[in-house]
Design a protein around this motif. Sequence first.
Motif, PDB file in Angstrom:
ATOM      1  N   GLY A 299      22.195 -31.065  34.472  1.00 47.57           N
ATOM      2  CA  GLY A 299      21.022 -30.251  34.773  1.00 47.57           C
ATOM      3  C   GLY A 299      20.440 -30.207  36.309  1.00 47.57           C
ATOM      4  N   LEU A 300      21.124 -30.766  37.394  1.00 49.11           N
ATOM      5  CA  LEU A 300      20.606 -30.684  38.476  1.00 49.11           C
ATOM      6  C   LEU A 300      20.626 -29.264  39.235  1.00 49.11           C
ATOM      7  CD1 LEU A 300      22.560 -33.734  40.286  1.00 49.11           C
ATOM      8  CD2 LEU A 300      20.137 -33.684  39.523  1.00 49.11           C
ATOM      9  N   ASP A 301      20.985 -28.448  38.452  1.00 49.05           N
ATOM     10  CA  ASP A 301      20.974 -26.830  39.284  1.00 49.05           C
ATOM     11  C   ASP A 301      19.795 -26.258  38.591  1.00 49.05           C
ATOM     12  OD1 ASP A 301      21.870 -26.994  36.391  1.00 49.05           O
ATOM     13  OD2 ASP A 301      22.919 -25.039  36.274  1.00 49.05           O
ATOM     14  N   ARG A 302      18.945 -26.925  38.042  1.00 45.21           N
ATOM     15  CA  ARG A 302      17.727 -26.416  37.227  1.00 45.21           C
ATOM     16  C   ARG A 302      16.494 -27.110  37.511  1.00 45.21           C
ATOM     17  NH1 ARG A 302      21.120 -27.085  32.980  1.00 45.21           N
ATOM     18  NH2 ARG A 302      20.152 -28.260  31.332  1.00 45.21           N
ATOM     19  N   MET A 303      15.386 -26.770  37.497  1.00 46.22           N
ATOM     20  CA  MET A 303      14.203 -27.729  37.757  1.00 46.22           C
ATOM     21  C   MET A 303      13.714 -28.091  36.519  1.00 46.22           C
ATOM     22  SD  MET A 303      13.512 -28.434  40.881  1.00 46.22           S
ATOM     23  CE  MET A 303      11.916 -28.968  41.013  1.00 46.22           C
ATOM     24  N   PRO A 304      12.966 -29.069  36.248  1.00 45.37           N
ATOM     25  CA  PRO A 304      12.257 -29.056  34.884  1.00 45.37           C
ATOM     26  C   PRO A 304      11.386 -28.190  34.706  1.00 45.37           C
ATOM     27  CG  PRO A 304      11.823 -31.336  36.518  1.00 45.37           C
ATOM     28  CD  PRO A 304      12.731 -30.471  37.180  1.00 45.37           C
ATOM     29  N   PRO A 305      11.088 -28.024  33.539  1.00 48.63           N
ATOM     30  CA  PRO A 305      10.057 -26.696  33.039  1.00 48.63           C
ATOM     31  C   PRO A 305       8.459 -27.014  33.264  1.00 48.63           C
ATOM     32  CG  PRO A 305      11.038 -27.793  31.085  1.00 48.63           C
ATOM     33  CD  PRO A 305      11.655 -28.403  32.090  1.00 48.63           C
TER      34      PRO A 305
END
Length: 509
Positions: free
Chosen positions: A45-51
Amino acid sequence: MKRHVKQVLGLSAFAAVCMALGMGLSHGWVARAQEEKPVTVDPKGLDRMPPIAEVAEKLNPTVVAITNTSFVRQRQPGNPFGGGDDFFDFFFGPGGPGHPRVPRGGGDSEQRAVSGGSGVIISPDGEILTNYHVVASMGEPGNALEVKTVDGRTFKGTVLGKDKELDVALVKIDATHLPFAKLGDSDSLKIGEWVVAIGNPLGLEHTVTQGIISAKGRNLDGGVSTFLQTDAAINRGNSGGPLLNLRGEVVGINTAINPAGQNIGFAVPISMVNRILKDLRAGKPVSRGYLGVTPQELDSVFQEALGVKQGVLVGSVERGQPADKAGLQHQDVITSVDGQAVKNPDDLVSAISSRRAGDTVKLGVIRKGKAMTLSVVLGDRKAIEELRRGESGRGEEGESGGTDREGSSTFSLQKAYGFQVGALDPVNRHQFGIAEDRKGVVVVSVDPRSPAADRNLQVGMIITEAAGQPVTSVADFMAAARKATGRPLLLYIQAPQGSQRLTLAIPPR
């Protein structure tokens, strides 16, 4: 022809041996390379930021601002802060949210004080969790609690229940169909997990900060509560607000900061709050279980002396209390509570205090190398502590001690362990202020460079047992100490006055 065949066979055999050796060496190199690989993480999930933005947007409406208006007597005219609570002064600094702000000047002895904090709605009909210290003054005549929601509406707040030890309170407002947060599971949190804090720091309403869980199980004041530590920015006014995981679940109630550092905040784990929520809703005093033991860290010296690698040492057992009635003894090692392993005193305190008075728990115990299970009916923590305070000063019954001296034995206690003992004769009783009911021997000197000093053995302490044997004279003690030569010496200690008892393990020099 024969010579040629022999040469071919010889070369084949040599090649086979070389191949075998090569495969063996190769296998060894591969195994060694596998064993010596560095620790790495396969990130996902490094391609997305935490929500975090989504958590903030959805949970913001569940957070409220709480204003506490009370009337206090000004202790020192002209001093703008009440002060006086060492615990909250340490974390918040003088005049923090635990203390009301008192206006300067004025000749009246009674002043109007206003303090504030945060809270989180946990039911659609207006139940709100916050800190005890945010609402501590409620109940006095003229004091009022105001709750402000995200849409700007204000409500009168009523305290349903509060628990000073855990620093939590449950407030109720008269409202319906409110957005509310779900209570999560703080026990399953992992160090490094993302969290979000929402609150009203320094009057800045609905401030959102983010960080991680920095540590778990922090005991700040020796009480029943073990805190979550986070680096999410928490400031004055965040008290009582929620600490949320990335699913938007409440995992803690923000409580304190350490102003001496940066990004060091603490929250009450929601799992501990969940255990007392029923009592808070009913307005009943919170019931907490109590064993009646002095838990001690099972450090390496105790491990060697007792032959146990993990657990909590029972330093002493209070006479007539639940542990004593169940047969627990000092120098026992508690390894589990109801099958759940305990590794340190904080684990034990947390496990027992999370149960209610009257509950029966099963303790895994190791006594002199033998494993056993003891069932204990827990007492009430508050009731037993009050009784214990009332009985302080009582000593143990026993026979009179002798007047033996250490003598000229070839065994030297000073050389072996770094201290000396004397008899409880009138001279020593007078010199060290020892109560007449004390039996055993007294520590008369401790070498400051010795293992005994390192283990906090002090002059004037009374030794009632040594190496598991009762001690009524210096001769008894020396006999037990000789047998322990070369190994840690286990001592059962009693204070010269009062009821304090302790187990010490003194390693040999």
